[in-house]
Design a protein around this motif. Structure first.
Motif: not given
Length: 71
Positions: A37-42, A58-71
């Motif tokens: 989980c991106y918020a609590c780390g579980k 980071d310069g020309a590199h896209d570091l974006s990521a989809e984030v998920y949370a607890c249900p």
């Protein structure tokens, strides 16, 4: 760093998906891969909720990521 979840007096617990999404550079490896989980780390299992994208470059590199949370 990820902010703490506000605890509602009626439910006595907050919802991880209500925490603002931090920049991608502030996520751990496991959070960036959608394992935790991106918020609590579980550790996430069945029922994880796709919240959105943590943006980052980071310069020309896209570091974006989809984030998920607890249900």
């Amino acid at each position: 760093m990820v902010t703490a979840v506000d605890i509602s007096p009626t439910t006595r617990r907050g919802r991880c998906r209500d925490v603002p999404i931090p920049p991608a550079a502030e996520l751990t490896y496991q959070q960036g891969k959608g394992w935790h989980c991106y918020a609590c780390g579980k550790r996430l299992t069945a029922g994880a909720v796709l919240v959105g994208r943590a943006e980052g470059r980071d310069g020309a590199h896209d570091l974006s990521a989809e984030v998920y949370a607890c249900p």
